[in-house]
Every structure is written in structure tokens, then in C-alpha cells.
Design a protein around this motif. Structure first.
Motif, mmCIF file in Angstrom:
data_model
loop_
_atom_site.group_PDB
_atom_site.id
_atom_site.type_symbol
_atom_site.label_atom_id
_atom_site.label_comp_id
_atom_site.label_asym_id
_atom_site.label_seq_id
_atom_site.Cartn_x
_atom_site.Cartn_y
_atom_site.Cartn_z
ATOM 1 N N ALA A 121 1.211 -0.643 0.095
ATOM 2 C CA ALA A 121 -0.489 -0.207 0.312
ATOM 3 C C ALA A 121 0.679 0.964 0.442
ATOM 4 O O ALA A 121 0.765 2.297 -0.769
ATOM 5 C CB ALA A 121 -1.111 -0.153 0.902
ATOM 6 N N ALA A 122 1.820 1.309 1.025
ATOM 7 C CA ALA A 122 2.496 2.453 0.743
ATOM 8 C C ALA A 122 3.329 3.068 -0.379
ATOM 9 O O ALA A 122 3.285 3.362 -0.844
ATOM 10 C CB ALA A 122 3.779 2.366 1.654
ATOM 11 N N ASP A 123 3.781 1.508 -0.836
ATOM 12 C CA ASP A 123 4.753 1.387 -2.953
ATOM 13 C C ASP A 123 3.655 1.860 -3.469
ATOM 14 O O ASP A 123 3.599 3.117 -4.435
ATOM 15 C CB ASP A 123 4.889 0.126 -2.955
ATOM 16 N N GLU A 124 2.252 1.839 -3.479
ATOM 17 C CA GLU A 124 1.144 2.304 -4.694
ATOM 18 C C GLU A 124 0.879 3.260 -4.586
ATOM 19 O O GLU A 124 1.098 4.884 -4.800
ATOM 20 C CB GLU A 124 -0.118 1.424 -4.145
ATOM 21 N N LEU A 125 1.209 4.581 -3.333
ATOM 22 C CA LEU A 125 1.193 5.628 -2.516
ATOM 23 C C LEU A 125 2.207 6.590 -3.239
ATOM 24 O O LEU A 125 1.919 7.900 -3.098
ATOM 25 C CB LEU A 125 0.972 5.584 -1.199
ATOM 26 N N SER A 132 3.343 11.680 2.050
ATOM 27 C CA SER A 132 4.390 10.900 2.529
ATOM 28 C C SER A 132 3.550 9.492 3.332
ATOM 29 O O SER A 132 2.811 9.542 3.649
ATOM 30 C CB SER A 132 4.852 11.854 3.622
ATOM 31 N N VAL A 133 4.290 8.541 3.510
ATOM 32 C CA VAL A 133 3.348 7.410 3.711
ATOM 33 C C VAL A 133 4.251 7.385 5.347
ATOM 34 O O VAL A 133 5.900 6.984 5.276
ATOM 35 C CB VAL A 133 3.772 6.165 3.330
ATOM 36 N N THR A 134 3.640 7.237 6.727
ATOM 37 C CA THR A 134 4.312 7.064 8.066
ATOM 38 C C THR A 134 3.899 5.079 8.666
ATOM 39 O O THR A 134 2.673 5.191 8.308
ATOM 40 C CB THR A 134 4.141 7.538 9.536
ATOM 41 N N VAL A 135 4.821 4.025 7.646
ATOM 42 C CA VAL A 135 4.281 2.668 8.212
ATOM 43 C C VAL A 135 3.961 2.726 9.353
ATOM 44 O O VAL A 135 5.509 2.505 10.553
ATOM 45 C CB VAL A 135 5.173 1.364 7.487
ATOM 46 N N HIS A 136 3.273 1.988 10.439
ATOM 47 C CA HIS A 136 3.270 2.184 11.911
ATOM 48 C C HIS A 136 3.775 0.356 12.682
ATOM 49 O O HIS A 136 2.623 -0.761 11.365
ATOM 50 C CB HIS A 136 2.649 2.560 12.790
ATOM 51 N N GLU A 480 -6.521 2.839 -5.249
ATOM 52 C CA GLU A 480 -7.194 4.142 -5.021
ATOM 53 C C GLU A 480 -8.665 4.822 -5.428
ATOM 54 O O GLU A 480 -8.901 5.498 -5.369
ATOM 55 C CB GLU A 480 -7.654 2.628 -6.873
ATOM 56 N N SER A 481 -9.216 3.879 -3.889
ATOM 57 C CA SER A 481 -10.178 4.298 -3.498
ATOM 58 C C SER A 481 -9.972 6.013 -2.871
ATOM 59 O O SER A 481 -10.711 7.023 -3.275
ATOM 60 C CB SER A 481 -10.730 3.481 -2.428
ATOM 61 N N LEU A 482 -8.595 5.723 -1.697
ATOM 62 C CA LEU A 482 -7.739 6.589 -1.369
ATOM 63 C C LEU A 482 -7.791 7.785 -2.019
ATOM 64 O O LEU A 482 -8.068 9.075 -1.614
ATOM 65 C CB LEU A 482 -6.651 6.169 -0.366
ATOM 66 N N LEU A 483 -7.071 7.927 -3.574
ATOM 67 C CA LEU A 483 -6.680 8.779 -3.938
ATOM 68 C C LEU A 483 -8.398 9.053 -4.558
ATOM 69 O O LEU A 483 -7.475 10.421 -4.904
ATOM 70 C CB LEU A 483 -5.874 8.283 -5.197
ATOM 71 N N ASP A 484 -9.137 8.583 -5.353
ATOM 72 C CA ASP A 484 -9.876 8.704 -5.707
ATOM 73 C C ASP A 484 -10.865 10.029 -4.680
ATOM 74 O O ASP A 484 -11.532 11.370 -4.748
ATOM 75 C CB ASP A 484 -11.364 7.710 -5.494
#
Length: 549
Positions: A121-125, A132-136, A480-484
Motif C-alpha cells: 500500500a505504501a508503494d502504491e501511494l 508521504s507515508v508513515t508505516v506503523h 485507488e479508493s483513497l486517491l479518489d
């Protein structure tokens, strides 16, 4: 046939896109890509260019001249796929640009869970500017089941972590490891600090058997057992008594096969892997000579994949046999194969392999693995710990919707054993602050969207199905849903900083742990020696030497 896929792969599709003659299928967008056990190379059209093997991140592709004896069946397996799935169109794939045009402005996303689903998911974003992505993750280390679930004798599968290291290297990526959401940070904290949150927390518990004696000592969940031999901090210091001649694994998926292989493997061979030292010491003194895998249904419904069965059948110093071979198996396989052609091919190949195993003559003195079908667990017995398992024969019944069920006969048989491992599937836990469907053990969603700003990916989204690579397709849909939502102005609230737990580890800390584990491994001729407790992991992260007495 120049090149061959030789095992379940990560479904990254790099090989498909690299192939100049489009001879690797199923490809992205084709039926079966997201669910196939593996990809296949067409022997008629492969031009021996080597582009696929250079692109593959897990070394799953090999030239036919480099195949070992155990890999030779993959020649026929690859060829057989194209008999029912011809894929006559050989137009090289056109790669659609994956970068979307997004509104100007920063998009900050929190991902909860550093396993394959979260990292994909981070890669797609991160393919998109301004993100920016912070993975927890609750653990001080990332990679989830790729680190703590893949069996130590499958080091080739663990090479998928090369992909993850590439994802980590992208601008805009960061970690917060050793941080538990709900304790160190809340769901509200994440929403205040980010425009969106993706939960990719997996399925952390086992399904129950629901039989008498299930909680006796000696009855163990396969999840806990796998975590033990893989050095997971939660389970690394458990003790499992291996002082019984027979162990029974209830279930016949890939995890069940993994457990059976590890219990019967040569400890000197395992000593060259990243297995937990504690587990290795226990296996060196193990008295287990036989592992029985119980399947309620028949061979055609077995959950393990063809590549894993091939690997099991190729074991040199362990006998693999089959019991409970049903009458009319060909008809059963045909009925079970009334699905996608690729799925039918998998079922037929599985039953052919099992038929060969059923015809084998066991060798005296060897450890053995018994695949036993049409048998269900009925009761565990023992005074202070497990001493025996009562099982009942089953017959198959097909429902109106085509579902094949196992129906118990009522008769019983007793298997003496001191170790029973339950491997009948995973189950997710509810996520604080999110709705939860108790029946499916998933978070209700639409294409990964729980609500604008909150999303799910991986097993918490779809249930415990698929392989490592399945998470890539799953993550793409969620992103894709998030970016929509971002494109339509639904993620515009302001964000502000929150207090972070002082013990949180970042990307540099993880790299320090990784380097220290690899250095320890190199000194012992192993890929790595895992640190298995939080204190050791934090010392390695800060490059602090251990305190000696």
C-alpha cells in the motif's frame, strides 16, 4: 523450454512486464492473476532472453538447464497450464502509467501494519508526488509474516524482502516501529496527524476447533508454533515438548505442510537458516518420528498449493505418504474442477501428485509425514496434557451451491500423540474505532474504503486468503479508493503533530537491526541470526552492546 517458474511467486508482475513476447500468464488484468497459485511460462513461445529472471525479485524463474531433480516437475506444470489456458495473443503488454494526476498539496497517510499488505500500500501511494507515508507496527521489526511466518527452510521465498527494501528507500517513506495503535497512539491520534489511515493489520489469531480437550497442554495453535520457530518476540521464548513419537497437525494448508517439514527436518540443515536458536535446540533433541496431517475433506479440496506439495514430495530423507484415498477420486476432482480453467488445472495436478505419493512404499527407519484425508478431529484426551486424539471418518456431501462439505460418520479412532497443532485458518481481531463483521472477521468496506479517510488492506479487508503477492492487487484497489477521495476533496482536513512514544524506532533503527542480524548470521554461515526479544532489538537499533555479567 528455456525458462520455468519453479514455485509460488510474489505476483509482483515484474517478469510479465519484462517479457518481450508476453509468454508469462496469468498477467495483470487477466482472470486468475490475483488468485493464481503461481504464474506460468509458455514453452512454445519463450525466446530464452532471460529478461524475466533478471526482473524476478524472488528468483522464482530458472532456465530449464538449471533445474534440480526436485524442480523438474515444474516443466510439465508450466506446459500443462497452457493446454487449458492457451493465451494466443502474444502482443507485448502495454504498461499503463500508474501515476495519477492529483490535486496540488501534501497528502499524509498512516499505514498500520508493516507486513506485505501495508508495504505494498505504501508503494502504491509513493508513486505520486506530494505523498508521504508513515508505516506503523507493534513490533520493532517490519515485514510481518514475510519475516515471522515464512518457514526457515524457504529462504528463497523470503527474498521478497528485497522488494520491501526498495519500497523503504523511496522519498516520503518512514517507519514508527514498536508502536501499538490503541496503546501508544490511538485511532484519533492517527487521524489528527494524517489525512488518511490504512489498516493492514492482518489476522493475528487462529480459528478454534470447538472440540473437547482443545485447551489441554500439548494442544498448540500452528500460528504460535510457527512464531516460535521463527523467533517472533511474542512467542520466541515459549517451550514446546517434542518428546512424543507422533505429532498431529489438524489442517492441510501450506502452513500445515511447513510445520510438518520443520518437525521432520534434519536439524543440521535447519542450522544453516534463520530459525530461532531456541527452536533449533529443541528440534535437536526431538523424538518425533511421524507427523500426521488431518484433512476433513478429500485430496481434491486440499488447501495446500501445488508448488508446496511438490517441495514436500521431493524430500530426500523423509517418507511422505497418503492415507484416506477416496473411491471415485477422478469424479470428485472433476466435480471440484468445475471452476476457472486455471483452478481446475491446479486441482488435477494436485490429485495426480497425491496419487503418486499414495502409491509409494515407505522406507524403514525414516521419519515420515502422513497426509490423511476424510478424517475429522473429535476429541483430545489426557490427564494433565494431550495423550491422544480421537478422530472420526468423514464422507463428502455437495450442497446445492456446489460447496463440498465433510460429514462425520460418528465412528471414532484413537491416535496416540503428545502434540497436536491446530492449523485450520487465521482469524482477525477487531480494530479499535472501526466496525467489525464477526462472521467474516473482517472490517466492512467498499473497495477498501471504510469511510473517507479510513481504509483497509490485506487480510483485515478480505479475510485470510491468497499469497504474499495477492496483497499487491488488494493494496492497489484500496489506494485507488483513497486517491479518489483525495481527488474529490474528501481528505482536506488540516493535520497537526501528536506526541510519539519515545521508544518508537525509525527506518535507520531498522536498518541497524537488519545489519546486526546479518553480521551475526555471516559469522555462523547463516543468512541472519534474529534477535528475539524487544530489549535485544532495541540495543541493536541503537548499536548498543549487550551488558555482560
Amino acid at each position: 523450454m528455456p525458462y520455468v517458474v519453479t514455485r509460488s511467486c510474489c505476483a509482483d508482475a515484474s517478469c510479465v512486464l519484462a517479457c518481450p513476447v508476453n509468454c508469462i500468464h496469468p498477467a495483470p488484468g487477466e482472470p486468475g492473476f490475483a488468485t493464481a497459485e503461481m504464474l506460468y511460462v509458455d514453452p512454445r513461445t519463450c525466446v530464452d532472453c532471460g529478461a524475466c529472471t533478471s526482473a524476478c525479485p524472488v528468483d522464482a524463474l530458472k532456465p530449464h538447464t538449471a533445474l534440480g531433480d526436485a524442480e523438474l516437475p515444474f516443466l510439465q506444470l508450466n506446459a500443462d497450464y497452457y493446454k487449458t489456458n492457451p493465451h494466443d495473443d502474444r502482443t507485448p503488454m502495454y504498461v499503463v502509467p500508474r501515476q495519477r494526476t492529483l490535486p496540488a498539496g501534501e497528502l499524509k497517510v498512516a499505514v498500520v501494519g508493516a507486513g506485505p499488505a501495508g508495504l505494498f500500500a505504501a508503494d502504491e501511494l509513493l508513486r505520486h508526488p506530494g505523498v508521504s507515508v508513515t508505516v506503523h507496527d507493534r513490533l520493532p521489526t517490519p515485514y510481518g509474516l514475510a519475516r515471522a511466518g515464512v518457514a526457515p527452510d524457504h529462504q528463497d521465498t523470503k527474498q521478497v524482502t528485497r522488494l520491501f527494501r526498495t519500497i523503504e528507500s523511496q522519498p516520503g517513506f518512514s517507519y514508527r516501529l514498536g508502536v501499538e495503535i490503541g496503546t501508544d497512539l490511538t485511532h484519533t491520534d492517527l487521524l489528527r496527524e494524517h489525512h488518511a489511515v490504512i489498516y493492514a493489520v492482518g489476522a493475528a489469531t487462529d480459528k478454534r476447533l470447538g472440540i473437547e480437550g482443545e485447551d489441554l497442554p500439548g494442544s498448540v495453535s500452528a500460528t504460535d508454533f510457527v512464531a516460535w520457530y521463527n523467533g517472533h518476540p511474542d512467542r520466541a521464548h515459549d517451550d514446546h515438548r517434542l518428546d512424543t513419537e507422533r505429532a498431529v497437525v489438524i489442517g492441510n494448508g501450506n502452513v500445515a505442510l511447513d510445520v510438518a517439514r520443520i518437525l521432520t527436518a534434519d536439524p543440521d540443515t535447519l542450522a544453516r537458516t534463520d530459525i530461532s536458536d531456541r527452536a533449533l535446540a529443541a528440534l535437536r533433541t526431538s523424538k518425533i518420528r511421524e507427523v500426521v496431517l488431518l484433512g476433513r475433506r478429500g485430496p481434491a479440496q486440499a488447501a495446500f498449493t501445488v508448488p508446496e506439495l511438490l517441495a514436500l514430495s521431493a524430500l530426500k530423507d523423509v517418507d511422505v505418504t497418503v492415507e484416506g484415498w477416496p473411491e471415485g477420486l477422478d469424479a470428485e476432482a472433476s466435480e471440484a474442477s468445475d471452476v476457472d480453467a486455471s483452478d481446475a488445472s491446479d486441482v488435477n495436478e494436485k490429485t495426480r501428485l497425491l496419487a503418486r505419493l499414495a502409491a509409494r512404499t515407505p522406507s524403514e527407519g525414516r521419519r515420515r509425514i502422513v497426509l490423511r484425508f476424510l478424517a475429522a478431529p473429535a476429541r483430545l484426551t489426557g490427564d494433565s496434557r494431550v495423550e491422544a486424539l480421537e478422530i472420526t471418518p468423514t464422507t463428502l456431501h455437495t450442497d446445492e451451491d456446489g460447496t463440498v462439505r465433510a460429514v462425520a460418520s460418528g465412528d471414532t479412532e484413537t491416535l496416540e500423540t503428545g502434540l497436536v497443532l491446530r492449523s485450520v485458518g487465521y482469524r482477525a481481531r477487531p480494530v479499535p474505532g472501526l466496525p467489525f463483521d464477526e462472521a467474516t472477521a473482517t472490517v466492512p468496506h467498499e473497495a477498501g474504503r471504510v469511510e473517507p479517510g479510513v481504509y483497509v488492506a490485506g487480510w483485515i479487508k478480505r479475510g485470510p486468503t491468497g499469497f504474499i503477492g495477492t496483497n499487491k492487487t488488494c493494496a492497489h484497489e484500496t489506494v485507488e479508493s483513497l486517491l479518489d477521495d483525495f481527488a474529490h476533496g474528501r481528505l482536506t482536513r488540516p493535520v497537526s503533530a501528536v506526541d510519539v512514544a519515545p521508544h518508537a524506532l525509525g527506518l535507520k533503527d531498522w536498518h541497524a537491526i537488519d545489519q546486526a542480524e546479518r553480521a551475526e548470521g555471516e559469522a555462523q554461515g547463516r543468512p541472519r541470526v534474529k534477535f528475539t526479544d524487544t530489549e535485544s532489538l532495541h540495543r541493536a537499533a541503537k548499536n548498543t552492546p549487550a551488558v555482560t555479567a
